[in-house]
Design a protein around this motif. Structure first.
Motif, PDB file in Angstrom:
ATOM      1  N   TYR B 229      32.055  -0.307  16.906  1.00 25.68           N
ATOM      2  CA  TYR B 229      31.735  -0.032  15.573  1.00 25.68           C
ATOM      3  C   TYR B 229      31.843  -0.829  14.747  1.00 25.68           C
ATOM      4  CZ  TYR B 229      32.096   2.326  10.934  1.00 25.68           C
ATOM      5  OH  TYR B 229      32.227   2.591   9.848  1.00 25.68           O
ATOM      6  N   SER B 232      29.171  -3.926  15.068  1.00 25.82           N
ATOM      7  CA  SER B 232      27.954  -3.115  14.416  1.00 25.82           C
ATOM      8  C   SER B 232      28.081  -3.206  12.953  1.00 25.82           C
ATOM      9  CB  SER B 232      27.729  -1.759  15.034  1.00 25.82           C
ATOM     10  OG  SER B 232      26.744  -1.168  14.235  1.00 25.82           O
ATOM     11  N   VAL B 310      26.322   2.861  16.190  1.00 23.28           N
ATOM     12  CA  VAL B 310      26.324   2.850  17.879  1.00 23.28           C
ATOM     13  C   VAL B 310      25.786   4.089  18.307  1.00 23.28           C
ATOM     14  CG1 VAL B 310      28.076   2.755  19.592  1.00 23.28           C
ATOM     15  CG2 VAL B 310      28.523   1.587  17.402  1.00 23.28           C
TER      16      VAL B 310
END
Lengths: 333, 333
Positions: B229, B232, B310
């Motif tokens: 995460y 990302s 994700v």
């Protein structure tokens, strides 16, 4: 927006730390690539040799009644860089780990960082990283990277008989606090002297460029008496003091004897001066440097070829105390 | 005894810390001059570029019921060096700041240091300094200096669409703990996997020598889901997972669906694997290196040119949790 960076649609609440650290974190230098919030930082070296320390503090132990949390943050940074300066190291890169309770983290964290930031700016340092932890007994731990040109930074255990002892900074204010332990409202001069202690960075330049004639050094964090005692004990030689370091003249209102003055001077803490033991032939030259840099200083004594102990000329031995994390104020024997 | 060093006649009781640290402190190298108990340490560089971090931990937060304090010491060191390894840095020099309560400092400090020392020896590090503080809520803060030959260590916010995601180490055991929060006696495989987590130092060599093709990296300390995460969110691109990383096969007894397995895999912590995002053309070459070094690894997904999120192929989005110092287990959104 293909190919470009995108914002999170539902951005999570950023952590308390990140919001605050972002304001204070230093920009990276050309040739450096990592930065907060990455967990590590790459450093362009600031000198030929790197010097490192870590210095932990219980926040309550430095929270004098007249210090707010920004003063605490300032004091903790000054304490950590003082260790560098006295070894001829210019501190530059600072990493801060903090533990605060869930209850007051919001309130304290930013104020702490304001004081940390004041010290970072004042001493031309860089704040490069940090983390935040939960703790019911608040603490701060600081790691500092400094740089020196000194091939051999002076140790604390290598003073030699005949060395002349030079001490920087001004003494007696924290001694006043120690001897009036529960004081809530000390006189103005004590508050002024202790709220945000100062360290003289240029001391690093003097020590680095004269490391051959400076046989030993230590900073004054737990009292001048303790610093001298450490040099004496670790080096294995006695110390005789023949002159007082610079002290607050206001002390003379409270003392009617030399012994009393010495007690206030030796049993303080957080003065962050430097105690340096200089080859007797070079001491005058070093003293000249302190004069040129306008750093308050005094030659106060000599290393003797006797058993380790700290004595004062015409006064003898006085009771030396130091703050112990577990024992409180304990006598040094 | 004139001219020689002398012992103190009345030696004061040495501090608790000094007695213990003396046993574990590393010897200095030729060309280094400062050592404990001096407050700073001078370092001979171990590589062309230095990398630094500080990592604080509340002891209670890592004191799983089946970990003793030496396991806690081990885990804290492994956690601190994991941050280095994933950036291509070989950790070497370690400084430890500790806070313990007056009541149990004697009992805990040596045990902590035994585990710290085990990790220092196992990973060929040096313990160079430390301090001890009083705290009613025990904590440890570790500063680590590492060295790298990588001109540009990978950041966490520079993943690029098309990057293939390689993940090292084995997952699911801490996930098992998280999903059975109050467990006192987990199965043997969980204890074995979590008591003293491992990090693979050779990962640093792979990352340092391939930094041009490794666009981003992060270590897995707060769960694999959170690590993905972070990559990302910070990079601004989505991540799709198409294969599970290596996981403990015992999990299959507890899970009847892929979704369940993914939950255990993504919501753990302290696995100290590396998540690396590699240019798609070079991923096979990097995978070969992991094979040669015998590091458990798997290619698990790809960076997409979409909004940050994700997702898992054929499973979709799953609930990601992470441990927050103040919020406890919170959902990542």
């Amino acid at each position: 927006m293909a190919g470009g960076r995108k914002e999170l649609v539902n951005i999570s609440e950023e952590s308390l730390l990140e919001n605050i650290v972002k304001k204070f974190i230093s920009p990276i230098l050309p040739g450096e690539y990592l930065e907060y919030p990455d967990d590590v930082k790459d450093l362009i070296l600031g000198g030929p040799k790197i010097i490192v320390n870590i210095d932990g503090t219980s926040i309550n132990s430095v929270k004098l009644p007249w210090r707010n949390y920004s003063d605490v943050g300032w004091t903790i940074i000054v304490g950590a860089i003082s260790d560098h300066v006295v070894k001829g190291s210019f501190p530059r890169d600072v990493f801060v780990s903090i533990g605060l309770s869930k209850k007051d983290a919001h309130e304290i964290l930013e104020e702490l960082y304001l004081g940390i930031n004041d010290a970072i700016k004042h001493y031309n340092l860089r704040l490069l990283g940090g983390d935040l932890n939960s703790s019911n007994d608040p603490w701060v731990s600081v790691a500092v990277i400094g740089y020196t040109s000194a091939k051999k930074p002076p140790r604390r255990d290598t003073a030699k008989p005949g060395d002349r002892i030079i001490v920087t900074n001004i003494y007696g204010a924290m001694g006043y606090v120690v001897y009036n332990k529960l004081i809530q409202n000390p006189p103005e001069w004590v508050i002024k002297a202790t709220r945000r202690p100062l360290v003289y960075l240029e001391t690093a330049a003097i020590i680095a460029s004269n490391y051959r004639s400076i046989h030993a050094s230590i900073d004054v964090s737990d009292g001048l008496g303790y610093a001298l005692y450490e040099i004496s004990k670790r080096s294995g030689y006695g110390i005789e003091l023949y002159e007082k370091p610079i002290y607050y003249q206001e002390l003379e209102e409270h003392c009617s004897s030399d012994r009393c003055l010495w007690e206030y001077i030796l049993n303080g803490g957080e003065e962050y001066g430097a105690v340096i033991c200089v080859d007797k032939g070079q001491a005058d030259e070093i003293i000249d440097f302190f004069k040129k840099f306008d750093i308050p200083h005094k030659e106060i004594g000599v290393v003797l070829d006797t058993y380790p102990r700290v004595t004062i000329k015409d006064v003898g031995k006085i009771k030396l105390m130091r703050w112990d994390q577990f024992g409180g104020w304990i006598e040094i024997k």
